[in-house]
Scaffold this motif. Structure first.
Motif, PDB file in Angstrom:
ATOM      1  N   ALA A 143       0.823  -1.208   0.000  1.00 37.73           N
ATOM      2  CA  ALA A 143       0.000   0.000   0.000  1.00 37.73           C
ATOM      3  C   ALA A 143       0.852   1.252   0.000  1.00 37.73           C
ATOM      4  N   ILE A 144       1.901   1.245   0.820  1.00 36.29           N
ATOM      5  CA  ILE A 144       2.764   2.433   0.909  1.00 36.29           C
ATOM      6  C   ILE A 144       3.540   2.631  -0.384  1.00 36.29           C
ATOM      7  N   CYS A 145       4.141   1.547  -0.909  1.00 37.28           N
ATOM      8  CA  CYS A 145       4.931   1.685  -2.131  1.00 37.28           C
ATOM      9  C   CYS A 145       4.058   2.057  -3.328  1.00 37.28           C
ATOM     10  N   THR A 146       2.808   1.539  -3.358  1.00 39.85           N
ATOM     11  CA  THR A 146       1.888   1.924  -4.427  1.00 39.85           C
ATOM     12  C   THR A 146       1.536   3.397  -4.327  1.00 39.85           C
ATOM     13  N   SER A 147       1.312   3.850  -3.110  1.00 39.81           N
ATOM     14  CA  SER A 147       0.969   5.261  -2.905  1.00 39.81           C
ATOM     15  C   SER A 147       2.088   6.172  -3.348  1.00 39.81           C
ATOM     16  N   ILE A 148       3.316   5.809  -3.001  1.00 38.73           N
ATOM     17  CA  ILE A 148       4.443   6.676  -3.370  1.00 38.73           C
ATOM     18  C   ILE A 148       4.680   6.634  -4.868  1.00 38.73           C
ATOM     19  N   PHE A 149       4.429   5.461  -5.476  1.00 42.94           N
ATOM     20  CA  PHE A 149       4.589   5.362  -6.930  1.00 42.94           C
ATOM     21  C   PHE A 149       3.598   6.284  -7.638  1.00 42.94           C
ATOM     22  N   LEU A 150       2.348   6.268  -7.187  1.00 37.75           N
ATOM     23  CA  LEU A 150       1.341   7.136  -7.781  1.00 37.75           C
ATOM     24  C   LEU A 150       1.654   8.601  -7.525  1.00 37.75           C
ATOM     25  N   TYR A 151       2.177   8.878  -6.340  1.00 40.03           N
ATOM     26  CA  TYR A 151       2.521  10.265  -6.009  1.00 40.03           C
ATOM     27  C   TYR A 151       3.619  10.787  -6.931  1.00 40.03           C
ATOM     28  N   LEU A 152       4.634   9.930  -7.174  1.00 39.42           N
ATOM     29  CA  LEU A 152       5.741  10.363  -8.015  1.00 39.42           C
ATOM     30  C   LEU A 152       5.325  10.506  -9.471  1.00 39.42           C
ATOM     31  N   CYS A 173       9.286  -5.024   4.176  1.00 41.85           N
ATOM     32  CA  CYS A 173       9.109  -5.199   2.736  1.00 41.85           C
ATOM     33  C   CYS A 173       9.705  -6.534   2.335  1.00 41.85           C
ATOM     34  N   GLY A 174       8.860  -7.482   2.001  1.00 41.87           N
ATOM     35  CA  GLY A 174       9.342  -8.806   1.624  1.00 41.87           C
ATOM     36  C   GLY A 174       9.623  -8.909   0.143  1.00 41.87           C
ATOM     37  N   PHE A 175       9.472  -7.825  -0.620  1.00 41.30           N
ATOM     38  CA  PHE A 175       9.778  -7.840  -2.037  1.00 41.30           C
ATOM     39  C   PHE A 175      10.636  -6.625  -2.358  1.00 41.30           C
ATOM     40  N   TYR A 176      11.154  -6.595  -3.561  1.00 44.86           N
ATOM     41  CA  TYR A 176      12.078  -5.528  -3.952  1.00 44.86           C
ATOM     42  C   TYR A 176      11.336  -4.537  -4.843  1.00 44.86           C
ATOM     43  N   PRO A 177      10.980  -3.349  -4.371  1.00 48.81           N
ATOM     44  CA  PRO A 177      10.210  -2.393  -5.175  1.00 48.81           C
ATOM     45  C   PRO A 177      11.096  -1.616  -6.139  1.00 48.81           C
ATOM     46  N   ASP A 178      11.079  -2.005  -7.407  1.00 47.88           N
ATOM     47  CA  ASP A 178      11.904  -1.328  -8.409  1.00 47.88           C
ATOM     48  C   ASP A 178      11.573   0.154  -8.512  1.00 47.88           C
ATOM     49  N   GLU A 179      10.289   0.470  -8.405  1.00 43.23           N
ATOM     50  CA  GLU A 179       9.884   1.871  -8.526  1.00 43.23           C
ATOM     51  C   GLU A 179      10.507   2.715  -7.421  1.00 43.23           C
ATOM     52  N   LEU A 180      10.573   2.145  -6.230  1.00 40.63           N
ATOM     53  CA  LEU A 180      11.152   2.885  -5.110  1.00 40.63           C
ATOM     54  C   LEU A 180      12.637   3.147  -5.343  1.00 40.63           C
ATOM     55  N   CYS A 181      13.377   2.139  -5.821  1.00 39.09           N
ATOM     56  CA  CYS A 181      14.806   2.328  -6.091  1.00 39.09           C
ATOM     57  C   CYS A 181      15.027   3.371  -7.185  1.00 39.09           C
ATOM     58  N   LEU A 235      18.076  -0.910   2.184  1.00 35.58           N
ATOM     59  CA  LEU A 235      17.708  -0.550   0.822  1.00 35.58           C
ATOM     60  C   LEU A 235      18.819   0.183   0.077  1.00 35.58           C
ATOM     61  N   VAL A 236      19.737   0.813   0.804  1.00 31.44           N
ATOM     62  CA  VAL A 236      20.808   1.551   0.136  1.00 31.44           C
ATOM     63  C   VAL A 236      21.675   0.598  -0.682  1.00 31.44           C
ATOM     64  N   VAL A 237      22.140  -0.478  -0.062  1.00 35.92           N
ATOM     65  CA  VAL A 237      22.978  -1.438  -0.775  1.00 35.92           C
ATOM     66  C   VAL A 237      22.151  -2.281  -1.739  1.00 35.92           C
ATOM     67  N   LEU A 238      20.928  -2.637  -1.351  1.00 37.10           N
ATOM     68  CA  LEU A 238      20.086  -3.426  -2.243  1.00 37.10           C
ATOM     69  C   LEU A 238      19.830  -2.684  -3.550  1.00 37.10           C
ATOM     70  N   CYS A 239      19.523  -1.403  -3.458  1.00 32.29           N
ATOM     71  CA  CYS A 239      19.300  -0.621  -4.673  1.00 32.29           C
ATOM     72  C   CYS A 239      20.593  -0.427  -5.443  1.00 32.29           C
ATOM     73  N   LEU A 240      21.684  -0.156  -4.724  1.00 33.88           N
ATOM     74  CA  LEU A 240      22.954   0.112  -5.384  1.00 33.88           C
ATOM     75  C   LEU A 240      23.473  -1.127  -6.102  1.00 33.88           C
ATOM     76  N   GLU A 241      23.343  -2.304  -5.495  1.00 31.20           N
ATOM     77  CA  GLU A 241      23.867  -3.498  -6.165  1.00 31.20           C
ATOM     78  C   GLU A 241      23.014  -3.865  -7.377  1.00 31.20           C
ATOM     79  N   ARG A 242      21.719  -3.570  -7.331  1.00 32.34           N
ATOM     80  CA  ARG A 242      20.892  -3.818  -8.506  1.00 32.34           C
ATOM     81  C   ARG A 242      21.292  -2.876  -9.647  1.00 32.34           C
TER      82      ARG A 242
END
Length: 427
Positions: free
Chosen positions: A16-25, A45-53, A391-398
């Motif tokens: 819900a939060i990641c969807t909200s921020i995606f729509l906001y952006l 967060c049990g999944f990796y939100p590409d939109e957030l990264c 999330l800093v390293v998770l996003c950076l390594e992706r």
């Protein structure tokens, strides 16, 4: 095995939060006053939100607000892959290690790495797979004080790779000071006897992470530093130079040596060696490493460095300035672009402030630091604490892996790609 490993309530909240921020952006409404969102204390967060990264890399402020509440509770799942004897193929594939040289240029240029670690297995795996290439060789120094379970897991992983090994001699409290210096020299002794004939050695700690690919690191060396050492630093002023003759010197944020007046004096170093002060990070030629292990001046300086608080800030740069040393760079200064670090005293000058938090005047990166990190010309960045800011390293390594595969000149294997969900997932 389920692709989404979060508990159902945590997953729903995070979605819900990641969807909200995606729509906001995607659909900003600047004419309306922005309300402070009511976030829970922690969102699993049990999944990796590409939109957030993607939003974090673009510097979207709202994304940083979400990221600080988005924690990944499943980093310990990575341990499960290391306790299956004889299952190294599944380990290397499941953990997304790249198993072939990605170009002829890289296959013909072998690097050596010294990796200093103390704890956090998942963090070590993230770092190792980011820098791993089968044509390179890696000496891993595990702090002697590390937990037994951690040592066992590291040994199990390392045994799956012919070009990765544990240092034959491990030091205690090797994060800084003379133990760190000795630990790196121990690895150098092992590396010169390794089967792979590497050209340069690079030192890393668990708080480092690459922001350039293996190919880009090679080209950086070839651009200006062929057959030369990269050991940033400068000679001290006469006053500061005199202070290095005392025990336990400290490096101030401004880069000057300071010593308590109550410290005892040490003898001047032998052989009239001029002392320099600089970075503890380096890229050194193989011939220079062999010189360090045999030259009487290097051995004398190693003995002289005992009792100093930060000898690693003097040892490498001083010896690399000797004009008759292999790969000598006597006229070099701070150049080299080895590390992207946000120092507190450089805030407002070199960077726009630490978005995480400062520890001993160095920034531990937060999600808001990602745009600055990836724009840096440096080869590596430091410091990271994935346990605090996963999330800093998770996003950076992706981001880094996409860059690596985008430069590949060979067909890529499916298991080299991170999945859109959690890439720690084996199923």
């Amino acid at each position: 095995m389920s692709q989404l490993r979060a508990t159902k309530p945590g997953l729903l909240v995070c979605m819900a939060i990641c969807t909200s921020i995606f729509l906001y952006l995607r659909t900003p409404t600047p004419e309306e006053p922005e309300e402070e969102p009511a976030y829970p204390a922690v969102v699993d967060c049990g999944f990796y939100p590409d939109e957030l990264c993607s939003a974090l890399f673009e510097g979207k402020g709202a994304a940083s607000q979400v990221a600080q509440f988005c924690k990944n509770p499943h980093r310990s799942e990575i341990l499960a892959h290391f306790y299956a004897p004889g299952n190294c193929s599944r380990t290397s594939q499941g953990l997304r290690f790249i198993t072939r040289p990605l170009s002829a240029e890289e296959g013909n240029f072998s690097l050596a790495y010294i990796v200093m670690i103390q704890e956090e297995l998942a963090t070590f795996v993230q770092l190792l797979r980011a820098i791993y290439a089968p044509q390179n060789v890696y000496c891993v120094h595990v702090d002697e004080k590390a937990p037994k379970k951690f040592k066992t897991a590291v040994h199990t992983l390392v045994n799956c790779f012919e070009n990765v090994f544990i240092s034959s001699e491990n030091e205690k409290a090797a994060s800084a000071g003379f133990p760190r210096l000795q630990a790196e020299i121990n690895c150098m002794k092992d590396l010169v006897h390794a089967k792979l004939q590497w050209s340069y050695v690079i030192n890393l700690r668990g708080q480092d992470f690459p922001i350039k690919t293996n190919k880009e690191i090679i080209r950086h060396i070839r651009s200006k530093w062929t057959d030369k050492n990269i050991a940033p630093g400068v000679i001290q002023t006469p006053n500061a130079k005199a202070q290095t003759s005392q025990s336990h010197p400290e490096l101030s944020p401004e880069g000057h040596i300071r010593v308590s007046p109550h410290r005892r004096f040490k003898d001047e170093p032998l052989h009239n060696v001029t002392i320099y002060s600089g970075s503890a990070h380096y890229i050194l030629t193989r011939k220079f490493v062999e010189f360090l292990l045999t030259d009487v001046r290097a051995k004398a300086m190693l003995q002289w460095a005992k009792g100093m608080r930060s000898p690693e800030q003097h040892y490498w740069v001083t010896l690399s300035r000797l004009r008759d040393a292999p790969g000598a760079s006597p006229n070099a200064g701070w150049e080299g672009n080895l590390r992207a670090i946000k120092w507190r005293h450089e805030e407002g000058k070199v960077h726009d402030g630490c978005k995480g938090h400062y520890v001993q005047d160095a920034c531990v990166f937060g999600p808001g630091d990602l745009p600055w990190i990836i724009q840096s010309p440096s080869l590596f960045a430091s410091k990271f604490e994935p346990s605090a800011e996963p999330l800093v390293v998770l996003c950076l390594e992706r981001w880094h892996r996409l860059r690596v595969l985008g430069q590949a000149e060979v067909p890529t294997e499916p298991h080299w790609h991170f999945r859109q969900q959690s890439h720690f997932n084996m199923s």
